[in-house]
Design a protein around this motif. Structure first.
Motif, PDB file in Angstrom:
ATOM      1  N   ASN A   1       0.836  -1.201   0.000  1.00  0.00           N
ATOM      2  CA  ASN A   1       0.000   0.000   0.000  1.00  0.00           C
ATOM      3  C   ASN A   1       0.872   1.253   0.000  1.00  0.00           C
ATOM      4  O   ASN A   1       0.718   2.150   0.817  1.00  0.00           O
ATOM      5  CB  ASN A   1      -0.950  -0.019   1.201  1.00  0.00           C
ATOM      6  N   ASN A   2       1.829   1.266  -0.929  1.00  0.00           N
ATOM      7  CA  ASN A   2       2.745   2.387  -1.131  1.00  0.00           C
ATOM      8  C   ASN A   2       3.732   2.608   0.028  1.00  0.00           C
ATOM      9  O   ASN A   2       4.317   3.676   0.142  1.00  0.00           O
ATOM     10  CB  ASN A   2       1.970   3.682  -1.422  1.00  0.00           C
TER      11      ASN A   2
ATOM     12  N   ASN B   1      -3.980 -11.337   1.568  1.00  0.00           N
ATOM     13  CA  ASN B   1      -5.383 -10.960   1.432  1.00  0.00           C
ATOM     14  C   ASN B   1      -5.652  -9.481   1.722  1.00  0.00           C
ATOM     15  O   ASN B   1      -6.750  -9.002   1.522  1.00  0.00           O
ATOM     16  CB  ASN B   1      -6.248 -11.811   2.363  1.00  0.00           C
ATOM     17  N   ALA B   2      -4.621  -8.773   2.207  1.00  0.00           N
ATOM     18  CA  ALA B   2      -4.856  -7.386   2.601  1.00  0.00           C
ATOM     19  C   ALA B   2      -4.872  -6.449   1.398  1.00  0.00           C
ATOM     20  O   ALA B   2      -5.685  -5.551   1.308  1.00  0.00           O
ATOM     21  CB  ALA B   2      -3.801  -6.931   3.603  1.00  0.00           C
ATOM     22  N   ASN B   3      -3.970  -6.650   0.465  1.00  0.00           N
ATOM     23  CA  ASN B   3      -3.885  -5.776  -0.701  1.00  0.00           C
ATOM     24  C   ASN B   3      -3.956  -6.625  -1.951  1.00  0.00           C
ATOM     25  O   ASN B   3      -3.026  -7.335  -2.291  1.00  0.00           O
ATOM     26  CB  ASN B   3      -2.581  -4.986  -0.663  1.00  0.00           C
ATOM     27  N   GLN B   4      -5.066  -6.526  -2.664  1.00  0.00           N
ATOM     28  CA  GLN B   4      -5.380  -7.528  -3.677  1.00  0.00           C
ATOM     29  C   GLN B   4      -4.968  -7.161  -5.100  1.00  0.00           C
ATOM     30  O   GLN B   4      -5.275  -7.875  -6.030  1.00  0.00           O
ATOM     31  CB  GLN B   4      -6.872  -7.820  -3.628  1.00  0.00           C
ATOM     32  N   ASP B   5      -4.291  -6.043  -5.258  1.00  0.00           N
ATOM     33  CA  ASP B   5      -3.819  -5.678  -6.593  1.00  0.00           C
ATOM     34  C   ASP B   5      -2.300  -5.820  -6.555  1.00  0.00           C
ATOM     35  O   ASP B   5      -1.604  -4.976  -6.010  1.00  0.00           O
ATOM     36  CB  ASP B   5      -4.262  -4.236  -6.885  1.00  0.00           C
ATOM     37  N   ILE B   6      -1.805  -6.943  -7.070  1.00  0.00           N
ATOM     38  CA  ILE B   6      -0.384  -7.262  -6.885  1.00  0.00           C
ATOM     39  C   ILE B   6       0.311  -7.374  -8.232  1.00  0.00           C
ATOM     40  O   ILE B   6      -0.114  -8.131  -9.102  1.00  0.00           O
ATOM     41  CB  ILE B   6      -0.223  -8.577  -6.092  1.00  0.00           C
TER      42      ILE B   6
ATOM     43  N   ASN C   1      -1.269  -3.211  -3.827  1.00  0.00           N
ATOM     44  CA  ASN C   1      -2.164  -2.104  -3.550  1.00  0.00           C
ATOM     45  C   ASN C   1      -3.556  -2.627  -3.249  1.00  0.00           C
ATOM     46  O   ASN C   1      -3.922  -3.692  -3.718  1.00  0.00           O
ATOM     47  CB  ASN C   1      -2.233  -1.166  -4.756  1.00  0.00           C
ATOM     48  N   PRO C   2      -4.327  -1.867  -2.501  1.00  0.00           N
ATOM     49  CA  PRO C   2      -5.716  -2.273  -2.294  1.00  0.00           C
ATOM     50  C   PRO C   2      -6.483  -2.092  -3.597  1.00  0.00           C
ATOM     51  O   PRO C   2      -6.081  -1.300  -4.453  1.00  0.00           O
ATOM     52  CB  PRO C   2      -6.219  -1.317  -1.227  1.00  0.00           C
TER      53      PRO C   2
END
Lengths: 798, 189
Positions: free
Chosen positions: A177-178, A197-202, A225-226
């Motif tokens: 998340n940056n 599972n926390a940030n789903q854009d990988i 990123n989320p």
């Protein structure tokens, strides 16, 4: 929202009476936010009324016969996002309306965003949602392995470190998340402390081209990123649970998002995972359970003009280390290598015993951005991280429950950047970063510190630019400078200090002499420059060529500088070197890609030359009362890594698709012409997918993975075995044979309250229960790799 | 519209003030205290084996004062008499601590988790355990040591932590983790 109201003075005198008769006039002007040019051809309609006009002659429009009061306008333009504006009509009114002409700039407020790449010219890949859902109960490293060119260095099944095109650890940055993860990534048995599972854009950038995140990503950057927030009044969530036969456990993860039309949002997410002892095909792997907990929470507001976010995440894992891998000396290691089965096999258990790792990571972030009309976007971010690591060994007596390693790493970072995007076709971003980090090694362990107490200061400045030369040609370039200072306080054994010959070079750093130990205060400064340039050229619609050159410098990490002690998990003594300098990598990469509806391919070769490459390799042998130990020393040499990631797919018809992937990398010490240790072997992956929307959205996938035997490896070392009273080869470098694994995945969707809101999937890995050992698994000396695993996943969106 | 703008300004001001104050916290975190030295707690630096026969005694010793450091252990060995049965006793010390810590006591206390293994070759006849743990399995802090005819011999001593107990007396069967592995070359006259 910038606005102005101008009353036409000719009508001022009778304004009041005109208003009551609904005779007001709205004069407006549509302007591009980015470069202040006027926009013709925008449609302006008044909500709830049958009025529609077009902007013309310099973006101007005029609506007559309006009543005084509040009015909502809908403005749409074919190149822009539709915008709603509320206007107060008080007599004749003038309104300037700014439209967001650059659609791609709208990521923050977009409903469903197409993947915007971080770099233009570098090799970059992204995980699909389906892949992520498949790996929800696994680790980040496992999921990333489904990308071509990404492999992993494992310590058993639960500690998985991503390896990008042959490089890992401090050479791979993880952006959560940056926020650049500071989680002791230097250790081979330290997995990234992130919840997949926390940030789903990988996505993964292979190489150092993403300079805004750091100049030292010689291996690459993993960006998590989320998912974008939907800017609408809604409440939605997702719950996924997976159950595993291997480990007899599972995980559950759930997220809930509340969003509003104003752009305000609140999101929470939590995960829990527990597995017991894992199983190889023929035996149980005792003490390989895992207990993992994660939670994240964010609150913020995203508007086109400005936005802010407060984010906090917590991750905690307790990971058992295979009991049989905790050994005493070289003879134990030789015995383990020569025996078919581990010497300790207990009954199945969920308990996590010694040896084990308990790691937790706290991450907090505050960020803010604002756009400036006709100029660009400014961002500011502060983040805080605290990483705590306990490692427990098998110890005796009073110390049995005391950690052998107890480290706390605290990091504060303040960063800001400005993106200038007013000029069409040219984006420039410049940024500044300051970071302070403190490591504290708790002396209560009663074990000499492997990593000392230190303070680290970083300062970075960068600028990157992207220029669209033609419709089908984009250039990008960037440059970055990083300064870092490490101020450590470390105890050395006097005998080690002398054996390393530090007295001559570092004698002045001694601040206290305790007889058998010396307290030293080494301070090192590093100045690193990194740069990148490249282009993307599109041939026609589906085919493109990318080319990138990147230069990256990386300062040595604390492990490479200061490591000093015995690792029980590998029966080895690891030694850092205070003389280690920054390493410098020059990487050339290219990729030719075709992505059409019927078929596509990607062909991506690269060449990475690294000067002063820091490598950890076994060298000599040292004797202690416990017997002999190989000494692994960090040294610097020149390296060349070359390889290729290639893939091809074909849609045979609307139901059947096949995918074929191949990756190969070769690493050589160019000073001695000897292959490097721990280079991933070539891998070939073939899969066939059958999709049928009519049968409950069925997706059936069969996958074959063939991993070649690594033929290039450094020679083994000879050691004297006290038990055998002779010198014997220690075959720690010999790679295991090639292996072939089959996997299957089947997924269907059902509609409970909404269309396809429930998904059920069944996955079987290592279908044939094949016995195999992987070259990049540190436990391959002791046990076979994982056997068959049947998992069931249920995903519900609401 | 005017109200909205002022709210935004306020939010922005708050955000900036928040970030700046966190920045200040950052600066106030440094710590200049010197770290405390760690003395290894459970290291065995010294193993002394005393072999006694009547008034004669021979000492075999291995001593590694820098533990996992680069210096190899210093081994002291002795001369034994042929065809003699000695009474053996082992003492383990951690000499990095002052006074030295007697590790023998810990081993005796956790006798079910420890066992010494003796391997002989050449002019050494046999070694037999004379002590046992709570479960009746051998431990090896005390033993008898018989020499054969004159010549040279190698006496290997291995201490295993958490071996399989009972075992067949071989290192391979016992498994566990090696705490000590030393060999002594002895002369038998």
């Amino acid at each position: 929202m910038k606005y102005s109201i101008m009353l036409l003075f000719a009508l001022l005198l009778c304004g009041k009476s005109v208003a009551q008769k609904c005779e007001s006039i709205l004069l407006g002007e549509i302007i591009d936010f980015h470069n202040n040019t006027s926009l013709d051809g925008a449609t302006i309609s008044v909500t709830g009324k049958n009025i529609e006009v077009l902007s013309k002659n310099g973006g101007k429009f005029r609506i007559e016969n309006l009543c005084d009061g509040v009015l909502e306008l809908e403005i749409s333009h074919h190149e822009c996002a539709t915008k709603f504006v509320t206007i107060i009509i008080e007599g004749d009114t003038y309104e300037k309306i700014l439209l967001e002409h650059h659609l791609e700039e709208l990521e923050e407020v977009q409903v469903t965003g197409d993947f915007t790449k971080t770099t233009t010219s570098a090799q970059e890949e992204r995980l699909t949602q389906r892949e992520l859902e498949k790996f929800s109960g696994a680790s980040l490293g496992d999921a990333l392995k489904s990308l071509n060119g990404v492999s992993s260095l494992n310590t058993g099944g639960n500690i998985v470190k991503p390896v990008i095109q042959g490089l890992m650890g401090s050479r791979v940055l993880i952006l959560n998340n940056n926020v650049r993860m500071q989680d002791m990534e230097w250790g081979e048995e330290h997995a990234p402390n992130v919840d997949i599972n926390a940030n789903q854009d990988i996505s993964v950038v292979k190489g150092a081209a993403a300079l805004e995140y750091g100049g030292d990503a010689i291996g690459g950057v993993i960006i998590m990123n989320p998912l974008p927030i939907i800017r609408t009044d809604s409440l939605f969530g997702k719950t996924q649970t997976s159950l595993f036969s291997n480990g007899r456990g599972g995980n559950i993860t759930t997220s809930l998002t509340r969003s509003y039309n104003s752009g305000f949002y609140i999101r929470g997410q939590a995960s829990f995972k527990q597995l017991g002892d894992l199983e190889a095909p023929n035996y149980l792997l005792s003490n390989t359970g895992i207990l993992e907990k994660g939670a994240s929470f964010s609150i913020g507001k995203r508007d086109f003009l400005q936005g802010w976010e407060a984010y906090y995440s917590f991750f905690d894992s307790d990971i058992g280390i295979l009991r049989a891998s905790h050994i005493g000396n070289i003879d134990d290691l030789i015995t383990a290598i020569n025996s078919e089965e581990p010497n300790i096999i207990n009954d199945f258990s969920y308990d996590i015993d010694r040896p084990n790792q308990e790691v937790s990571h706290h991450l907090g972030k505050l960020s803010y951005y604002r756009r400036f009309e006709g100029l660009g976007k400014w961002s500011l971010q502060y983040d805080f991280q605290k990483n705590k690591r306990f490692e427990y060994d098998v110890r005796v007596g009073e110390d049995a429950n005391k950690a052998s390693l107890d480290l706390s790493l605290t990091t504060h970072t303040l960063s800001t950047d400005f993106k200038f995007d007013a000029t069409d076709g040219l984006d420039i971003k410049a940024g500044l970063l300051g970071r302070y980090q403190n490591n504290f090694a708790n002396p209560e362990t009663g074990v000499r510190r492997l990593i000392p107490d230190y303070d680290k200061f970083d300062l970075g400045v960068f600028s990157i630019a992207e220029y669209q030369a033609k419709n089908n040609l984009v250039f990008d370039a960037g440059i970055r400078y990083d300064f870092s200072r490490v101020n450590a306080k470390k105890f050395y054994r006097t005998s080690r200090w002398e054996e390393r010959g530090y007295n001559e070079d570092f004698g002045t750093t001694i601040i206290d002499d305790l007889g058998t130990q010396l307290l030293t205060n080494p301070i090192f400064d590093f100045h690193n420059i990194s740069a990148t340039t490249g282009f993307e050229y599109d041939f026609g619609k589906d085919t493109r060529l990318r080319f990138n050159y990147s230069l990256a410098q990386r300062a040595p990490n604390p492990s490479e500088l200061f490591s000093d002690g015995l690792h029980h998990s590998a029966a080895r003594i690891e030694l850092g070197d205070l003389r280690i300098k920054s390493e410098t990598a020059s990487k050339i990469s290219a990729s030719l890609e075709k992505n059409s509806a019927s078929w596509g391919y990607s062909f991506a070769p690269y060449l990475n030359s690294i000067n002063d490459f820091i490598v950890l390799e076994p060298g000599s042998v040292e004797f202690t009362i416990r017997g002999a130990f190989p000494v692994w020393v960090y040294r610097q040499t020149n390296a060349q890594l070359m390889g290729i990631d290639a893939s091809i797919y074909n849609n045979w018809n609307s139901n059947i698709r096949t995918d074929h992937k191949f990756s190969w990398v070769q690493g050589t010490d160019t000073s001695t012409d000897i292959p490097f240790i721990n280079m991933p072997p070539a891998a070939l992956n073939n899969s066939i997918t059958y999709k049928n929307k009519k049968i409950k959205n069925l997706v059936l996938n069969l996958e074959s993975m063939y991993v070649f035997e690594q033929q290039r490896f450094p020679s083994n070392i000879l050691v004297f075995s006290p038990e055998q009273q002779i010198e014997v080869p220690l075959t720690i470098n010999t790679p295991p044979p090639a292996y072939h694994l089959l996997a299957m995945d089947i997924e269907t969707s059902y509609s409970i309250r909404n269309t396809n809101d429930l998904k059920v999937g069944l996955r079987v890995t290592n279908i044939l229960n094949t016995n195999y050992r992987d070259y990049l698994n540190r436990q391959r000396y002791f046990v076979d790799d994982l056997g068959r695993n049947i998992s069931l996943r249920i995903i519900y969106n609401y | 519209m005017k109200t909205k703008t002022s709210v935004q300004k306020l939010t922005r001001t708050r955000a900036i003030v928040g970030l700046l104050s966190l920045g200040l916290i950052t600066l106030s975190c440094s710590n200049d205290d010197d770290p405390i030295a760690v003395d290894e707690e459970e290291v065995i630096t010294t193993m002394t084996i005393t072999l006694t026969e009547g008034s004669n005694s021979v000492t075999l010793q291995t001593r590694d004062l820098d533990g996992d450091g680069p210096d190899a252990p210093v081994i002291t060995t002795g001369t034994l008499t042929a065809n003699t049965t000695y009474t053996g006793a082992i003492v383990l010390l951690n000499e990095t601590e002052t006074p030295a810590d007697n590790i023998t006591l810990e081993v005796a206390e956790e006798d079910d988790e420890h066992q010494f293994f003796f391997t002989t070759s050449g002019a050494i006849g046999s070694v037999d355990y004379t002590d046992e743990d709570g479960d009746g399995n051998p431990l090896g802090l005390a033993f008898t040591f018989s020499t054969g005819d004159a010549g040279n011999g190698v006496f290997q001593v291995t201490l295993r932590h958490e071996p399989k107990k009972p075992n067949d007396g071989s290192l391979a069967d016992a498994g566990g983790e090696t705490d000590i592995a030393q060999s002594f070359t002895v002369v038998v006259e």
